[in-house]
Write a protein that holds these residues in place. Structure first.
Motif, PDB file in Angstrom:
ATOM      1  N   GLY A   1      43.585  -5.109  27.470  1.00 27.47           N
ATOM      2  CA  GLY A   1      43.593  -6.465  27.983  1.00 27.47           C
ATOM      3  C   GLY A   1      42.905  -7.488  27.097  1.00 27.47           C
ATOM      4  N   GLU A   2      42.212  -7.054  26.057  1.00 28.23           N
ATOM      5  CA  GLU A   2      41.510  -8.008  25.202  1.00 28.23           C
ATOM      6  C   GLU A   2      42.477  -8.716  24.257  1.00 28.23           C
ATOM      7  OE1 GLU A   2      36.936  -7.000  24.575  1.00 28.23           O
ATOM      8  OE2 GLU A   2      38.235  -5.592  23.510  1.00 28.23           O
ATOM      9  N   ASN A   3      42.177  -9.971  23.954  1.00 25.85           N
ATOM     10  CA  ASN A   3      42.929 -10.749  22.980  1.00 25.85           C
ATOM     11  C   ASN A   3      42.360 -10.472  21.595  1.00 25.85           C
ATOM     12  OD1 ASN A   3      44.615 -12.122  24.868  1.00 25.85           O
ATOM     13  ND2 ASN A   3      42.881 -13.430  25.403  1.00 25.85           N
TER      14      ASN A   3
ATOM     15  N   ILE B   1      48.156  -3.496   6.338  1.00 26.87           N
ATOM     16  CA  ILE B   1      46.882  -3.234   6.999  1.00 26.87           C
ATOM     17  C   ILE B   1      46.815  -3.971   8.330  1.00 26.87           C
ATOM     18  CG2 ILE B   1      44.381  -3.511   6.841  1.00 26.87           C
ATOM     19  CD1 ILE B   1      44.634  -3.188   3.828  1.00 26.87           C
ATOM     20  N   ALA B   2      47.197  -5.252   8.309  1.00 29.82           N
ATOM     21  CA  ALA B   2      47.215  -6.027   9.543  1.00 29.82           C
ATOM     22  C   ALA B   2      48.169  -5.415  10.560  1.00 29.82           C
ATOM     23  CB  ALA B   2      47.605  -7.474   9.245  1.00 29.82           C
ATOM     24  N   GLU B   3      49.308  -4.966  10.094  1.00 29.73           N
ATOM     25  CA  GLU B   3      50.295  -4.369  11.005  1.00 29.73           C
ATOM     26  C   GLU B   3      49.784  -3.064  11.597  1.00 29.73           C
ATOM     27  OE1 GLU B   3      54.446  -6.079   9.060  1.00 29.73           O
ATOM     28  OE2 GLU B   3      53.618  -4.175   8.357  1.00 29.73           O
ATOM     29  N   THR B   4      49.106  -2.267  10.801  1.00 26.66           N
ATOM     30  CA  THR B   4      48.575  -0.999  11.309  1.00 26.66           C
ATOM     31  C   THR B   4      47.472  -1.246  12.329  1.00 26.66           C
ATOM     32  OG1 THR B   4      49.076   0.056   9.184  1.00 26.66           O
ATOM     33  CG2 THR B   4      47.580   1.224  10.658  1.00 26.66           C
ATOM     34  N   LEU B   5      46.587  -2.206  12.068  1.00 23.69           N
ATOM     35  CA  LEU B   5      45.555  -2.570  13.041  1.00 23.69           C
ATOM     36  C   LEU B   5      46.198  -3.063  14.331  1.00 23.69           C
ATOM     37  CD1 LEU B   5      43.023  -4.429  10.717  1.00 23.69           C
ATOM     38  CD2 LEU B   5      42.545  -2.351  12.020  1.00 23.69           C
ATOM     39  N   SER B   6      47.238  -3.868  14.198  1.00 22.17           N
ATOM     40  CA  SER B   6      47.935  -4.391  15.374  1.00 22.17           C
ATOM     41  C   SER B   6      48.544  -3.264  16.208  1.00 22.17           C
ATOM     42  CB  SER B   6      49.024  -5.377  14.934  1.00 22.17           C
ATOM     43  OG  SER B   6      49.754  -5.851  16.044  1.00 22.17           O
ATOM     44  N   MET B   7      49.154  -2.318  15.527  1.00 22.77           N
ATOM     45  CA  MET B   7      49.780  -1.188  16.222  1.00 22.77           C
ATOM     46  C   MET B   7      48.741  -0.396  17.018  1.00 22.77           C
ATOM     47  SD  MET B   7      51.635   2.168  14.558  1.00 22.77           S
ATOM     48  CE  MET B   7      50.029   2.784  13.983  1.00 22.77           C
TER      49      MET B   7
ATOM     50  N   GLY C   1      46.198  -0.966  24.602  1.00 30.35           N
ATOM     51  CA  GLY C   1      46.455  -1.884  25.714  1.00 30.35           C
ATOM     52  C   GLY C   1      45.972  -3.291  25.476  1.00 30.35           C
ATOM     53  N   ALA C   2      45.555  -3.589  24.250  1.00 28.65           N
ATOM     54  CA  ALA C   2      45.107  -4.936  23.914  1.00 28.65           C
ATOM     55  C   ALA C   2      46.294  -5.817  23.556  1.00 28.65           C
ATOM     56  CB  ALA C   2      44.114  -4.884  22.756  1.00 28.65           C
ATOM     57  N   GLU C   3      46.028  -7.114  23.346  1.00 28.34           N
ATOM     58  CA  GLU C   3      47.068  -8.077  22.997  1.00 28.34           C
ATOM     59  C   GLU C   3      46.810  -8.608  21.586  1.00 28.34           C
ATOM     60  OE1 GLU C   3      49.717  -8.733  24.663  1.00 28.34           O
ATOM     61  OE2 GLU C   3      49.179  -7.550  26.414  1.00 28.34           O
ATOM     62  N   PRO C   4      47.319  -7.921  20.555  1.00 30.43           N
ATOM     63  CA  PRO C   4      47.051  -8.350  19.179  1.00 30.43           C
ATOM     64  C   PRO C   4      48.000  -9.450  18.716  1.00 30.43           C
ATOM     65  CG  PRO C   4      48.294  -6.314  19.164  1.00 30.43           C
ATOM     66  CD  PRO C   4      48.030  -6.638  20.612  1.00 30.43           C
ATOM     67  N   VAL C   5      47.470 -10.369  17.923  1.00 34.12           N
ATOM     68  CA  VAL C   5      48.257 -11.430  17.287  1.00 34.12           C
ATOM     69  C   VAL C   5      47.875 -11.460  15.813  1.00 34.12           C
ATOM     70  CG1 VAL C   5      48.654 -13.907  17.124  1.00 34.12           C
ATOM     71  CG2 VAL C   5      48.437 -12.840  19.365  1.00 34.12           C
ATOM     72  N   ILE C   6      48.878 -11.478  14.935  1.00 28.14           N
ATOM     73  CA  ILE C   6      48.633 -11.575  13.496  1.00 28.14           C
ATOM     74  C   ILE C   6      48.896 -13.005  13.044  1.00 28.14           C
ATOM     75  CG2 ILE C   6      49.347 -10.812  11.205  1.00 28.14           C
ATOM     76  CD1 ILE C   6      50.184  -8.155  12.433  1.00 28.14           C
TER      77      ILE C   6
ATOM     78  N   GLN D   1      38.820 -12.606  21.581  1.00 26.46           N
ATOM     79  CA  GLN D   1      37.689 -11.757  21.955  1.00 26.46           C
ATOM     80  C   GLN D   1      37.299 -10.824  20.821  1.00 26.46           C
ATOM     81  OE1 GLN D   1      40.068 -10.865  25.567  1.00 26.46           O
ATOM     82  NE2 GLN D   1      38.081 -10.707  26.594  1.00 26.46           N
ATOM     83  N   VAL D   2      38.295 -10.416  20.031  1.00 26.18           N
ATOM     84  CA  VAL D   2      38.055  -9.555  18.876  1.00 26.18           C
ATOM     85  C   VAL D   2      38.807 -10.140  17.685  1.00 26.18           C
ATOM     86  CG1 VAL D   2      38.206  -7.225  17.930  1.00 26.18           C
ATOM     87  CG2 VAL D   2      37.919  -7.540  20.403  1.00 26.18           C
ATOM     88  N   ILE D   3      38.156 -10.167  16.517  1.00 22.17           N
ATOM     89  CA  ILE D   3      38.762 -10.716  15.308  1.00 22.17           C
ATOM     90  C   ILE D   3      38.639  -9.704  14.173  1.00 22.17           C
ATOM     91  CG2 ILE D   3      38.702 -12.565  13.583  1.00 22.17           C
ATOM     92  CD1 ILE D   3      37.352 -14.334  15.725  1.00 22.17           C
ATOM     93  N   PHE D   4      39.756  -9.410  13.518  1.00 20.40           N
ATOM     94  CA  PHE D   4      39.751  -8.647  12.269  1.00 20.40           C
ATOM     95  C   PHE D   4      40.214  -9.594  11.166  1.00 20.40           C
ATOM     96  CE2 PHE D   4      40.440  -5.310  15.455  1.00 20.40           C
ATOM     97  CZ  PHE D   4      39.540  -4.327  15.049  1.00 20.40           C
ATOM     98  N   THR D   5      39.456  -9.703  10.078  1.00 25.71           N
ATOM     99  CA  THR D   5      39.867 -10.550   8.963  1.00 25.71           C
ATOM    100  C   THR D   5      40.198  -9.675   7.762  1.00 25.71           C
ATOM    101  OG1 THR D   5      37.582 -10.874   8.219  1.00 25.71           O
ATOM    102  CG2 THR D   5      38.463 -12.472   9.774  1.00 25.71           C
ATOM    103  N   VAL D   6      41.466  -9.690   7.374  1.00 25.39           N
ATOM    104  CA  VAL D   6      41.949  -8.908   6.219  1.00 25.39           C
ATOM    105  C   VAL D   6      42.373  -9.927   5.160  1.00 25.39           C
ATOM    106  CG1 VAL D   6      43.468  -7.041   5.481  1.00 25.39           C
ATOM    107  CG2 VAL D   6      42.790  -7.209   7.886  1.00 25.39           C
ATOM    108  N   LEU D   7      41.395 -10.451   4.418  1.00 31.09           N
ATOM    109  CA  LEU D   7      41.628 -11.598   3.556  1.00 31.09           C
ATOM    110  C   LEU D   7      41.225 -11.327   2.109  1.00 31.09           C
ATOM    111  CD1 LEU D   7      40.186 -14.247   6.015  1.00 31.09           C
ATOM    112  CD2 LEU D   7      42.588 -14.018   5.382  1.00 31.09           C
TER     113      LEU D   7
END
Length: 328
Positions: free
Chosen positions: A23-25, A38-44, A50-55, A80-86
């Motif tokens: 349920g987390e964004n 990498i972003a796609e694998t994290l999203s998967m 059950g979270a809602e990932p947006v790239i 609520q959660v941020i991954f930065t792949v920059l």
């Protein structure tokens, strides 16, 4: 094998490090230089939880520490959660600080590439946290630090009062379980000295994070420091490039000595990429530019680091690190 390693590493980041819940964004920020895989694998993996990932994909920033574009900065405030792949990190940006104050937590993966699912990411972050906390405790109590290296660094930092408060010392554990926490796989402990007090010389013989890759291949870079400011940069090709690049930013605050960072990741290797290098066990770095991450007020055009091999670090006359061995 590569895909298996990526999924295994992504699960570690999602489950152990960020502890993403159903349920987390989740906002995953990458750029057109960073590997989309990498972003796609994290999203998967986030989706499986059950979270809602947006790239979000943005253009690369010119230098690290700059704010991302407004749409990205706005999205960070609602995640609520941020991954930065920059390719250029935003950990030291005002936007990242604001997102943390708004309750986001996250993991920074600056200059992270597919092949880096080996190495630093293999550390036992839970076990390493114990050393990080001891280092943090030592820095909080310190009034003065002296850093010397075989290459010629000899720098004194005034730390009086800097260990006070919530952000006086940052212990990066790559664990972000609570709102406001941001992990860095680097594994480092950092403190910002009192502005205007650093004195001596920095001799960078490992990596200068202003560039990608930033390894120093031949002649070390020397930075003279007086009254807390870098007053001259000399050396070989890298020194000339850095001096010219900083001058082009037209911001005197980029020369501010802003950080002492100590790496403690036993799996990290010096590769030329800051997501590995700044955490190499028993190394240290001196940061320049912005210091707002540590509760300071300097908002410079960038933040970058001088990395050094084999430092000896003395706090108030007591050796805490020498020859890659911690004494805590």
């Amino acid at each position: 094998m590569k895909k298996i390693e990526m999924v295994k590493g992504a699960k570690k980041l999602v489950d152990d490090c960020a502890r993403v819940q159903a349920g987390e964004n989740v906002l995953i920020i990458t750029d057109t230089v960073g590997p989309l895989s990498i972003a796609e694998t994290l999203s998967m993996v986030c989706k499986e939880r059950g979270a809602e990932p947006v790239i979000m994909i943005m253009s690369p920033l010119p230098v690290g520490g700059n704010d991302p574009p407004p749409p990205v900065a706005e999205a960070m405030l609602k995640a609520q959660v941020i991954f930065t792949v920059l390719s250029q990190g935003i950990f030291h940006s005002p936007s990242r600080v604001r997102a943390g104050k708004a309750g986001a937590r996250g993991i920074s993966l600056s200059q992270f590439e597919d092949d880096m699912f080996r190495g630093a990411i293999e550390a036992d972050f839970i076990e390493a946290k114990k050393l990080g906390e001891r280092l943090g405790s030592a820095l909080r109590k310190a009034r003065e630090a002296r850093i010397t290296t075989p290459a010629g660094t000899d720098l004194t930092l005034d730390l009086k009062g800097r260990g006070e408060g919530e952000k006086g010392v940052l212990v990066f554990t790559n664990i972000a379980h609570q709102p406001g926490e941001f992990g860095i796989m680097i594994l480092e402990v950092a403190i910002s000295p009192n502005v205007g007090t650093a004195q001596g010389v920095i001799v960078c013989d490992a990596n200068i994070t202003f560039f990608k890759p930033g390894l120093i291949p031949k002649e070390p870079l020397r930075a003279a420091v007086r009254h807390g400011m870098i007053t001259a940069i000399t050396g070989g090709t890298e020194a000339r490039m850095l001096a010219e690049s900083l001058a082009a930013l037209d911001d005197p605050l980029v020369y501010t000595v802003a950080e002492l960072g100590i790496g403690y990741n036993p799996k990290a290797k010096m590769t030329g990429r800051q997501s590995q290098d700044k955490g190499v066990y028993g190394t240290c770095h001196i940061g320049a530019g912005s210091n707002i991450t540590w509760g300071g007020e300097i908002k410079a055009a960038t933040h970058f680091d001088f990395l050094m091999y084999a430092p000896k670090i003395v706090l108030d006359g007591v050796v805490i690190l020498e020859n890659y061995k911690f004494h805590l």
